[in-house]
Design a protein around this motif. Structure first.
Motif, PDB file in Angstrom:
ATOM      1  N   SER A 110      65.235 -44.592 -31.595  1.00 36.08           N
ATOM      2  CA  SER A 110      66.233 -43.453 -32.076  1.00 36.08           C
ATOM      3  C   SER A 110      66.275 -42.293 -30.903  1.00 36.08           C
ATOM      4  O   SER A 110      65.399 -42.386 -30.282  1.00 36.08           O
ATOM      5  N   ARG A 111      67.290 -41.434 -30.906  1.00 32.33           N
ATOM      6  CA  ARG A 111      67.286 -40.419 -29.988  1.00 32.33           C
ATOM      7  C   ARG A 111      65.960 -39.491 -30.315  1.00 32.33           C
ATOM      8  O   ARG A 111      65.532 -38.931 -29.088  1.00 32.33           O
ATOM      9  N   TRP A 112      65.716 -39.231 -31.537  1.00 35.02           N
ATOM     10  CA  TRP A 112      64.762 -38.389 -31.811  1.00 35.02           C
ATOM     11  C   TRP A 112      63.337 -38.870 -31.178  1.00 35.02           C
ATOM     12  O   TRP A 112      62.465 -38.502 -30.562  1.00 35.02           O
ATOM     13  N   GLN A 113      63.080 -40.194 -31.514  1.00 35.63           N
ATOM     14  CA  GLN A 113      61.952 -41.218 -30.910  1.00 35.63           C
ATOM     15  C   GLN A 113      62.045 -41.040 -29.295  1.00 35.63           C
ATOM     16  O   GLN A 113      60.685 -40.989 -29.004  1.00 35.63           O
ATOM     17  N   GLN A 114      62.978 -41.078 -28.809  1.00 35.37           N
ATOM     18  CA  GLN A 114      63.182 -41.170 -27.388  1.00 35.37           C
ATOM     19  C   GLN A 114      62.734 -39.815 -26.909  1.00 35.37           C
ATOM     20  O   GLN A 114      61.760 -39.858 -26.056  1.00 35.37           O
ATOM     21  N   PHE A 115      62.997 -38.898 -27.435  1.00 35.58           N
ATOM     22  CA  PHE A 115      62.734 -37.396 -27.182  1.00 35.58           C
ATOM     23  C   PHE A 115      61.009 -37.333 -27.204  1.00 35.58           C
ATOM     24  O   PHE A 115      60.369 -37.062 -26.355  1.00 35.58           O
ATOM     25  N   ARG A 116      60.637 -37.645 -28.642  1.00 34.70           N
ATOM     26  CA  ARG A 116      59.306 -37.554 -28.724  1.00 34.70           C
ATOM     27  C   ARG A 116      58.242 -38.309 -28.195  1.00 34.70           C
ATOM     28  O   ARG A 116      57.442 -37.791 -27.399  1.00 34.70           O
ATOM     29  N   ASP A 117      58.595 -39.506 -27.809  1.00 31.86           N
ATOM     30  CA  ASP A 117      57.705 -40.501 -27.268  1.00 31.86           C
ATOM     31  C   ASP A 117      57.853 -40.651 -25.909  1.00 31.86           C
ATOM     32  O   ASP A 117      57.071 -41.120 -25.277  1.00 31.86           O
ATOM     33  N   ILE A 118      58.963 -40.324 -25.327  1.00 32.27           N
ATOM     34  CA  ILE A 118      59.370 -40.562 -23.782  1.00 32.27           C
ATOM     35  C   ILE A 118      59.356 -39.496 -22.968  1.00 32.27           C
ATOM     36  O   ILE A 118      58.702 -38.903 -22.006  1.00 32.27           O
ATOM     37  N   THR A 158      64.442 -48.895 -21.477  1.00 33.62           N
ATOM     38  CA  THR A 158      63.545 -49.518 -22.080  1.00 33.62           C
ATOM     39  C   THR A 158      63.412 -49.129 -23.628  1.00 33.62           C
ATOM     40  O   THR A 158      63.454 -50.277 -24.233  1.00 33.62           O
ATOM     41  N   SER A 159      63.309 -47.943 -23.834  1.00 30.65           N
ATOM     42  CA  SER A 159      63.079 -47.524 -25.210  1.00 30.65           C
ATOM     43  C   SER A 159      64.315 -47.696 -25.955  1.00 30.65           C
ATOM     44  O   SER A 159      64.309 -48.267 -27.251  1.00 30.65           O
ATOM     45  N   GLN A 160      65.413 -47.949 -25.403  1.00 25.40           N
ATOM     46  CA  GLN A 160      66.799 -48.088 -26.022  1.00 25.40           C
ATOM     47  C   GLN A 160      66.759 -49.496 -26.330  1.00 25.40           C
ATOM     48  O   GLN A 160      67.242 -49.826 -27.338  1.00 25.40           O
ATOM     49  N   VAL A 161      66.388 -50.431 -25.387  1.00 22.31           N
ATOM     50  CA  VAL A 161      66.459 -51.756 -25.630  1.00 22.31           C
ATOM     51  C   VAL A 161      65.541 -52.035 -26.727  1.00 22.31           C
ATOM     52  O   VAL A 161      65.711 -52.946 -27.608  1.00 22.31           O
ATOM     53  N   SER A 188      62.780 -41.385 -14.405  1.00 24.26           N
ATOM     54  CA  SER A 188      63.611 -42.767 -14.069  1.00 24.26           C
ATOM     55  C   SER A 188      64.275 -43.120 -15.301  1.00 24.26           C
ATOM     56  O   SER A 188      63.753 -43.361 -16.495  1.00 24.26           O
ATOM     57  N   PRO A 189      65.566 -43.470 -14.797  1.00 24.23           N
ATOM     58  CA  PRO A 189      66.528 -43.879 -16.301  1.00 24.23           C
ATOM     59  C   PRO A 189      65.731 -45.224 -17.040  1.00 24.23           C
ATOM     60  O   PRO A 189      66.111 -45.482 -18.114  1.00 24.23           O
ATOM     61  N   SER A 190      65.061 -46.050 -16.143  1.00 26.16           N
ATOM     62  CA  SER A 190      64.622 -47.242 -16.830  1.00 26.16           C
ATOM     63  C   SER A 190      63.641 -46.730 -17.925  1.00 26.16           C
ATOM     64  O   SER A 190      63.533 -47.802 -18.902  1.00 26.16           O
TER      65      SER A 190
END
Lengths: 300, 354, 274
Positions: free
Chosen positions: A206-214, A199-202, A193-195
């Motif tokens: 960072s992009r790397w953190q989004q990949f690693r954590d989400i 949420t993590s962008q809000v 789900s895009p949300s």
């Protein structure tokens, strides 16, 4: 009494029986028959064909004979080649490249994505023999496209299949099979789900953190599924035979090609069965892990 | 048209008693709603009447005919499904005409009757479309048309309006009632929406955990719920139910507050009972007025033509319905007065005390 | 944003590299079939020519393998797989058999274990012993047996996704079992049957190892083997023949895949399910 259905129980049995018959004949019977065959010296021709002898564990002792088994063209050597092949072309090649493509074009619908996806899929669905010839031509030492292109950059012509046989079939199989992992990862990424990412962008990840954590935690079971399936398929693939025939001097003789040579070219059924049993036990292990993962995912 | 008789009907799924020995008589031409929360056994009962589910025990009679074990097609019934079950590969006309087609009706007659029914249900302009091209409300009407076309003795409805949004549902409800008055066929209607059951049915059957709890007209079900389950299920908001102890002519509530009760008590009422009163029969008084129950104001909600005041009596909530479009300014502490003629007492087993 | 611009250039460059990686080995097939004097190199033909296709048409082995043998084998595999898998899946999905999901799991397990050359060792012995060596039936049945578990799985999944209320509504409407199957079940199953049939056809069309092992008679071998022999057997490969034959042999598969993919997407490609 029961819920009323369009099919009564005898009818449903009748519906299932043709499938059951064929599956019993071509999947279940072979599985058990090779066990008993692997303890004999059965062959297609000669004395052993008419009157096979029980030889106990001889066939297995032969395969696992520590003095000879790592010799080229023997069982252990083939197993080692297959291991490198699976590791290189499936785990690193197909899964890695598939993930790279899926992430690179995540939420993109442009021309580049369309071209890459279409070509990867064409590479995947074109019949084996055609692909075998395509690469045969591509890698040809004098006229092949690869050498032609490299010569533009001043790289001297190579005879790839002679100098780097295993590397060649690894790249070949990566090219051939990446589409599956790519499509699997793409559909898994799209189902997130895009949300979650929004949420993590809000929050400011960072992009790397989004990949690693989400993304990565949500893809874990898909990745595990993919790795096991492509391991299973790559372990059993016969397609490289169409490019190299297992050579030169057995350097690309994968387990499937070795089994073929022993059991179906030399018709040593006893020894071939012992190889087949070993291969199937490895398959069984991989498939059990796969089913275990997919069942736990379902119950989660 | 026909009456329906269910006798000691039972259907268990393993340890789950989906339908537990229920008996019910439905008169010819009656519209009966089976009402209850999900899992109460209402749908299983309906499916047994349809013949889609077979009972473990008991009998089903439609008209003079025993149909308990007959296949659906020998029962002369029609059914509207929750998901409408419109065949995706057939046009609307083919869908509606299918029950006639399988009976071998001549195609010219099928065409005529499909036209007639389509006109009656106002779907004449949709006949050549496929179900996927219809809105939810249109699909619902097509499903209705397919159910009325072969003039079955009994029509069964399995939550036919639950897939519609609120506005469409109200429209469809009115339409269905209108249609029912025209067609007048014996009908059984499964729903979990008490307002829908109240609006449509001649008789409501309230079910819970596989049992029938009360059978009666919408009015009697609403006005005299026979047990705490029915009391708490019917009405929006439902009846206030407060635990209290009878101490002579005083009711003692769980927060320790006392309400003098000069009115008659049911003869069997003693010890701990449940005090029931509908929100519209409670009035708000100053805290110090004698004969009222002290309560704490929790929240007030304006609902258009009326207002709902929610108060606390100890841990328990008491709703008060005010027929005013002005939200009153209320102090934090208030007294609640109850219309004694509208108060019910329920015993420890949940049944009404008389 | 400056870094966003740089990132876009980098990802596009990477995308183009990936496209080249997948394209280059196939590029030869774009030009060679239409070049009378094709070699193993990629050359844009001086004159567009259909001469190579004529070469194929004049080669009896090539034509018989393709039009007769491959079509027979894939057609047989397609019809049998679709029919048997649909019956079984319907029986599993709508019948009242206990343990149906366990059975499908065990089937899938077997089909992934008994696979590849390892399974062909005992199957060869079996086919040889029951007298089906060198017959189309032997190849067809072997391929169907291998396809069935996946096909049943896809079909069962598809049937499970169809509401039972379709059949129930028909029952209540007064339809007999036969009428329900004819009017309701079969038409609603059609898309699923189509997917399984195409999958089976494509599988039979591309099959190399099974016919290689089970058919020794050169006149009965399908196009996959004929094609392989064209480039592996003789001293110098007949490039005009190979290039045009590759196109004729591959095109049906590509077209079928593209049609089905446009309509059903990855569900079809996966062939496996979560």
């Amino acid at each position: 009494m029961q819920r009323r259905t369009t099919l009564s129980r005898p009818m449903s049995l009748a519906f299932i029986s043709p499938a059951f018959l064929l599956v019993a004949l071509f999947l279940i019977y072979p599985f058990f028959s090779i066990f008993s065959m692997s303890f004999t010296n059965q062959a297609l021709t000669g004395a052993a064909a008419r009157n096979p002898q029980y030889v106990g564990l001889d066939n297995y002792a032969n395969l696992f004979d520590v003095d000879t088994w790592m010799t080229r063209g023997e069982f252990g050597s083939s197993l080692w080649i297959t291991t490198q092949f699976v590791f290189g072309s499936a785990l690193i090649g197909q899964a890695g490249l598939g993930m790279l493509i899926a992430l690179l074009f995540f939420r993109r619908r442009d021309l580049v994505r369309h071209v890459v996806y279409t070509l990867a899929i064409v590479a995947w669905i074109t019949p084996d023999v055609v692909i075998g010839f395509a690469w045969f031509a591509f890698l040809d030492p004098t006229q092949g496209t690869l050498n032609n292109i490299l010569s533009i950059f001043g790289v001297p012509a190579q005879d790839w299949l002679l100098q780097y046989p295993l590397l060649s079939v690894i790249v070949f199989n990566t090219w051939r099979g990446t589409a599956f992992s790519m499509l699997l990862f793409t559909s898994a990424l799209n189902s997130i789900s895009p949300s979650y990412l929004e949420t993590s962008q809000v929050i400011g990840a960072s992009r790397w953190q989004q990949f690693r954590d989400i993304l990565f935690p949500m893809l874990q079971t898909t990745i595990a599924t993919d790795l096991i399936l492509i391991t299973l398929w790559t372990f059993n693939t016969f397609t490289p035979y169409l490019l190299t025939g297992g050579g030169p001097s057995y350097q690309t003789e994968l387990m499937s090609i070795y089994t073929y040579r022993i059991g179906l070219q030399r018709f040593e059924f006893g020894r071939g069965s012992a190889v087949a049993v070993t291969v199937m036990l490895i398959n069984l292990l991989l498939a059990s892990i796969y089913l275990f993962i997919s069942r736990t995912r379902k119950t989660r | 048209m026909a009456s329906i008789n269910l006798t000691q009907l039972r259907r268990h799924f393993g340890a789950v008693k989906a339908v537990d020995d229920i008996s019910l008589a439905v008169d010819d031409g009656q519209f009966v709603a089976l009402l209850g929360p999900s899992g109460c056994g209402k749908t299983t009962t309906l499916r047994m009447i349809a013949g889609l589910e077979l009972p473990d025990a008991g009998t089903i009679q439609i008209g003079a005919k025993q149909v308990t074990a007959l296949p659906p097609r020998d029962r002369d019934i029609a059914m509207v499904f929750q998901d409408y079950a419109l065949y995706p590969h057939m046009t609307v006309a083919e869908n509606v005409g299918y029950p006639l087609k399988v009976r071998g009706t001549a195609s010219s007659e099928i065409r005529q009757r499909v036209q007639d029914v389509a006109k009656q249900l106002q779907i004449g302009h949709l006949l050549e479309r496929r179900p996927a091209q219809l809105s939810g409300g249109q699909q619902q009407r097509v499903a209705l048309a397919r159910a009325v076309i072969h003039k079955a003795q009994v029509t069964l409805y399995d939550e036919p309006l639950s897939n519609l949004d609120t506005k469409l549902r109200l429209e469809a409800r009115a339409f269905l009632k209108h249609l029912q008055r025209e067609v007048g066929v014996t009908s059984i209607y499964v729903t979990h929406d008490q307002a829908e059951a109240m609006a449509l049915a001649d008789v409501i059957v309230v079910m819970n955990e596989g049992k029938i709890l009360q059978v009666g007209s919408p009015k009697s079900i609403f006005q005299t719920p026979q047990n705490t389950f029915v009391a708490g299920f019917i009405g929006s908001p439902p009846m206030n139910l407060l635990e209290c102890t009878i101490d002579g002519s005083v009711l003692r509530f769980t927060d320790g507050s006392r309400l003098p009760w000069q009115h008659a008590l049911p003869t069997t009422a003693r010890g701990t009972v449940t005090f029931g009163i509908r929100p519209e029969h409670v009035t708000i008084r100053p805290i110090d007025e004698p004969g009222t129950l002290p309560a704490t104001l929790y929240v007030t909600q304006m609902l258009g033509g009326e207002s709902l005041v929610v108060t606390h009596v100890g841990e328990q909530l008491v709703s008060v319905r005010l027929f005013t479009d002005e939200v009153p300014e209320l102090p934090t502490r208030i007294g609640l007065a109850f219309d004694p003629a509208r108060v019910f007492f329920y015993g420890a087993d949940g049944n009404r005390l008389t | 944003m400056k870094s966003g611009w740089l990132l876009r250039v980098l990802t596009n460059a990477l995308g183009v590299l990936l496209a080249l990686f997948f394209l280059l080995p196939l590029l030869w097939f774009v030009f060679a079939p239409f070049n009378e004097r094709a070699t193993l190199s990629v050359r844009i033909p001086e004159a567009f020519s259909l001469h190579n296709f004529e070469v194929v048409l004049n080669n009896d082995t090539a034509i018989r393998s393709l039009v007769q043998n491959s079509l027979l084998i894939s057609g047989g595999v397609m019809i049998l797989t679709a029919l048997i898998a649909t019956l079984a899946a319907y029986g599993f999905s709508r019948g009242s058999l206990p343990g149906r999901s366990i059975i499908t799991y065990v089937l899938l397990l077997f089909s992934s274990v008994v696979t590849g050359t390892a399974s062909l060792v005992p199957i060869f012995v079996l086919i040889y012993n029951i007298g089906m060596f060198n017959t189309y039936q032997g190849v067809i049945l072997t391929l169907v047996g291998g396809m069935l578990p996946t096909s049943i799985f896809i079909m069962r999944d598809f049937i499970d996704s169809l509401p039972r209320s379709y059949e129930e509504a028909a029952m209540v409407s007064g339809a007999s079992s036969l009428q329900i199957v004819r009017d309701i079940v079969f038409p609603t199953l059609r898309p699923g049957v189509l997917v399984v049939a195409v999958l089976a056809f494509v599988n039979g069309w591309g099959a190399f190892l099974t016919p290689l092992i089970l058919i020794r008679n050169a006149a009965m071998r399908p196009a996959a083997i004929a094609f392989y022999q064209f480039y592996s057997d003789e001293g110098t490969p007949n490039i005009p023949l190979i290039s045009a034959y590759a196109v004729l042999y591959t095109l049906p598969v590509l077209i079928l895949y593209l049609i089905i993919n446009a309509r059903y997407g990855f569900r079809f490609f996966g062939g496996i399910k979560q």
